[in-house]
Scaffold this active site. Structure first.
Site, PDB file in Angstrom:
ATOM      1  N   HIS A  93       0.857  -1.187   0.000  1.00 41.75           N
ATOM      2  CA  HIS A  93       0.000   0.000   0.000  1.00 41.75           C
ATOM      3  C   HIS A  93       0.889   1.233   0.000  1.00 41.75           C
ATOM      4  O   HIS A  93       1.856   1.309   0.778  1.00 41.75           O
ATOM      5  CB  HIS A  93      -0.899   0.030   1.233  1.00 41.75           C
ATOM      6  N   HIS A  95       0.895   5.814  -0.943  1.00 41.19           N
ATOM      7  CA  HIS A  95       0.126   7.025  -1.202  1.00 41.19           C
ATOM      8  C   HIS A  95       0.654   7.683  -2.478  1.00 41.19           C
ATOM      9  O   HIS A  95       0.880   8.888  -2.525  1.00 41.19           O
ATOM     10  CB  HIS A  95       0.222   7.992  -0.022  1.00 41.19           C
ATOM     11  N   TYR A 120       1.181  -2.787 -21.645  1.00 41.74           N
ATOM     12  CA  TYR A 120       1.716  -3.326 -20.407  1.00 41.74           C
ATOM     13  C   TYR A 120       0.795  -3.076 -19.222  1.00 41.74           C
ATOM     14  O   TYR A 120       0.774  -3.854 -18.263  1.00 41.74           O
ATOM     15  CB  TYR A 120       3.124  -2.779 -20.139  1.00 41.74           C
TER      16      TYR A 120
END
Length: 217
Positions: A93, A95, A120
């Site tokens: 994860h 930002h 891609y």
């Protein structure tokens, strides 16, 4: 990969993401699934550019922490992703700037935050749905993510990522290196989309990618 090697790999991937600007300050987290069903996850408020293998949180399969610094508050979301996607061996994860900016400016569609503009992106990432804003660590967001993963698998187009509105992407793959590659392709595609707004690939072009590369689109 045994636990010791996996600890080193999490730290290596965290450092490369930080060095190249995919994460900043103490934002973001990485987890990996162990052979016994437990997990390693980066500590809460840790900088991914300065991780130490011995300080990663070791968490049992039931969610109870065994050792290391206090586990990231996103542990519940990571565990739901692993529970919904058997192929996931690592979850990342971040930002990431362009992806968060995209949710502020407006995504392409709720089920696809960016269109299929490069081969891609189609081959390496696939569909990425938007999950509406929830506060960081809200269990309701984890429920929505798990439901999205399950629904996509039932449609025959398994997900490798979701986008949390105003927070950032969660991506997953078999290993930290492969999950990092998904994140990088997703962030760079968001950057291209914000810069140029090109037409999507044609359906005939996407079908060719399905035939030749088993693209998940």
């Amino acid at each position: 990969m045994d636990e010791a090697a996996l600890r080193q790999e999490i730290c290596r991937v965290g450092a490369t993401l930080y060095q190249r600007g995919y994460v900043h300050a103490s934002a973001g987290n990485i987890s990996a699934r162990l052979a016994d069903g437990g997990f390693l996850i980066t500590p809460t408020d840790a900088c991914l550019g300065a991780l130490q293998p011995e300080r990663l949180a070791l968490v049992a399969a039931d969610g109870n922490q065994i050792s290391g610094d206090r586990a990231s508050k996103t542990l519940a979301l990571h565990r739901r992703i692993y529970g919904a996607e058997p192929e996931a061996g690592c979850v990342i994860h971040t930002h990431s700037t362009h992806l968060v900016a995209l949710t502020l400016a407006g995504v392409w569609q709720a089920d696809d935050i960016v269109p299929p503009i490069t081969p891609y992106y189609v081959m390496k990432v696939g569909h990425v749905p938007l999950v509406p804003y929830h506060r960081p660590g809200d269990p309701a967001a984890a429920d929505l993510v798990a439901a999205r993963i399950t629904a996509a698998r039932e449609r025959g187009t398994p997900l490798r990522a979701v986008m949390l509105e105003r927070l950032g992407p969660n991506v997953w793959h078999r290993s930290p290196a492969e999950a990092s590659a998904v994140l990088e392709e997703l962030e760079e595609t968001a950057r291209l989309w914000l810069m140029t707004r090109p037409e999507p690939l044609a359906e005939t072009q996407i079908e060719e990618l399905r035939r030749h590369f088993d693209a998940r689109w």
